[in-house]
Design a protein around this motif. Structure first.
Motif, mmCIF file in Angstrom:
data_model
loop_
_atom_site.group_PDB
_atom_site.id
_atom_site.type_symbol
_atom_site.label_atom_id
_atom_site.label_comp_id
_atom_site.label_asym_id
_atom_site.label_seq_id
_atom_site.Cartn_x
_atom_site.Cartn_y
_atom_site.Cartn_z
ATOM 1 N N SER A 110 33.190 40.952 71.661
ATOM 2 C CA SER A 110 33.845 41.894 70.744
ATOM 3 C C SER A 110 34.737 42.884 71.487
ATOM 4 N N THR A 111 34.453 43.158 72.743
ATOM 5 C CA THR A 111 35.284 44.096 73.511
ATOM 6 C C THR A 111 36.402 43.387 74.280
ATOM 7 N N ALA A 112 36.356 42.067 74.314
ATOM 8 C CA ALA A 112 37.373 41.307 75.048
ATOM 9 C C ALA A 112 38.741 41.390 74.386
ATOM 10 N N THR A 113 38.754 41.706 73.105
ATOM 11 C CA THR A 113 40.032 41.823 72.384
ATOM 12 C C THR A 113 40.231 43.253 71.899
ATOM 13 N N SER A 114 39.935 44.185 72.781
ATOM 14 C CA SER A 114 40.139 45.606 72.491
ATOM 15 C C SER A 114 40.766 46.250 73.720
ATOM 16 N N VAL A 115 41.023 47.534 73.640
ATOM 17 C CA VAL A 115 41.589 48.223 74.795
ATOM 18 C C VAL A 115 40.607 48.255 75.968
ATOM 19 N N ASP A 116 39.352 47.903 75.715
ATOM 20 C CA ASP A 116 38.345 47.816 76.779
ATOM 21 C C ASP A 116 38.330 46.447 77.457
ATOM 22 N N ALA A 117 39.327 45.643 77.212
ATOM 23 C CA ALA A 117 39.379 44.292 77.762
ATOM 24 C C ALA A 117 39.354 44.294 79.290
ATOM 25 N N VAL A 118 39.878 45.325 79.920
ATOM 26 C CA VAL A 118 39.877 45.397 81.386
ATOM 27 C C VAL A 118 38.440 45.512 81.897
ATOM 28 N N VAL A 119 37.646 46.329 81.238
ATOM 29 C CA VAL A 119 36.230 46.484 81.613
ATOM 30 C C VAL A 119 35.488 45.172 81.359
ATOM 31 N N THR A 120 35.780 44.548 80.230
ATOM 32 C CA THR A 120 35.145 43.268 79.899
ATOM 33 C C THR A 120 35.525 42.212 80.936
ATOM 34 N N ILE A 140 44.771 41.167 77.605
ATOM 35 C CA ILE A 140 45.443 42.111 78.514
ATOM 36 C C ILE A 140 46.910 41.734 78.687
ATOM 37 N N GLU A 141 47.187 40.433 78.835
ATOM 38 C CA GLU A 141 48.571 39.980 78.985
ATOM 39 C C GLU A 141 49.401 40.307 77.747
ATOM 40 N N GLU A 142 48.807 40.168 76.567
ATOM 41 C CA GLU A 142 49.512 40.423 75.313
ATOM 42 C C GLU A 142 49.617 41.912 74.991
ATOM 43 N N ASN A 143 48.728 42.733 75.576
ATOM 44 C CA ASN A 143 48.656 44.164 75.251
ATOM 45 C C ASN A 143 48.557 45.013 76.515
ATOM 46 N N THR A 144 49.351 44.694 77.490
ATOM 47 C CA THR A 144 49.241 45.325 78.804
ATOM 48 C C THR A 144 49.359 46.839 78.734
ATOM 49 N N GLU A 145 50.352 47.334 78.058
ATOM 50 C CA GLU A 145 50.573 48.782 78.021
ATOM 51 C C GLU A 145 49.379 49.501 77.390
ATOM 52 N N ARG A 146 48.882 48.995 76.277
ATOM 53 C CA ARG A 146 47.722 49.613 75.605
ATOM 54 C C ARG A 146 46.481 49.606 76.510
ATOM 55 N N CYS A 147 46.252 48.498 77.199
ATOM 56 C CA CYS A 147 45.080 48.377 78.047
ATOM 57 C C CYS A 147 45.190 49.307 79.255
ATOM 58 N N LEU A 148 46.357 49.387 79.853
ATOM 59 C CA LEU A 148 46.524 50.233 81.047
ATOM 60 C C LEU A 148 46.458 51.714 80.717
ATOM 61 N N SER A 149 46.789 52.094 79.487
ATOM 62 C CA SER A 149 46.742 53.508 79.120
ATOM 63 C C SER A 149 45.377 53.925 78.563
ATOM 64 N N SER A 150 44.441 52.988 78.441
ATOM 65 C CA SER A 150 43.100 53.337 77.958
ATOM 66 C C SER A 150 42.259 53.890 79.099
ATOM 67 N N LYS A 151 41.102 54.438 78.749
ATOM 68 C CA LYS A 151 40.194 54.993 79.764
ATOM 69 C C LYS A 151 39.796 53.921 80.730
#
Length: 151
Positions: A110-120, A140-151
């Motif tokens: 469930s977290t693999a397709t959220s802004v927490d994908a980097v942690v996952t 992450i590839e499809e939402n790089t900017e969102r993922c990089l700007s998350s905690k």
């Protein structure tokens, strides 16, 4: 059985868990019936005696799997959250607790397709969960900017 565990009635194994070596008691037969690792620990060619040290798993994680308040080993119920998923996954792998590992993987899915994908992705890499690695990396590839700007 829960009453016996809570009151430490007829417990025949004592664990010293975490850095603080907190004492946790349980029943060998229950643990051995749920995990091949525990079975070998108690009945293998060099069975453990008396107290068993578990320094690499924190007390809270060990209790969640074995002892408090909804006990996996005794009831098949375990509480997994984003805060404890990594430590629970480590314990599940160490003791070959397939139900716990499955529940951890479900939460991570469930977290693999959220802004927490980097942690996952990091957790998936650590525990060799290839499907989660792919799913996280794709997000992450499809939402790089969102993922990089998350905690």
């Amino acid at each position: 059985m829960m009453y016996m565990l809570e009151k430490e009635t007829m417990c025949d194994v004592t664990f010293r868990v975490g850095e603080g070596r907190k004492t946790i008691k349980a029943h060998k037969n229950i643990l051995a019936s749920r995990s091949e690792v525990f079975h070998t620990m108690f009945e293998g060619s060099l069975p453990e005696k008396n107290e068993i040290n578990i320094p690499d798993i924190d007390e809270d994680t060990f209790k969640k799997i074995l002892w408090l308040p909804k006990i996996y080993a005794y009831t098949d119920v375990v509480k997994i959250s984003e805060k404890n998923v990594t430590s629970m996954l480590y314990a599940a792998e160490k003791y070959m607790l397939t139900t716990v590992k499955k529940k951890c993987s479900e939460l991570l899915r469930s977290t693999a397709t959220s802004v927490d994908a980097v942690v996952t992705l990091s957790t998936a890499n650590q525990f060799h969960l290839h499907d989660l690695q792919k799913k996280s990396l794709h997000f992450i590839e499809e939402n790089t900017e969102r993922c990089l700007s998350s905690k």
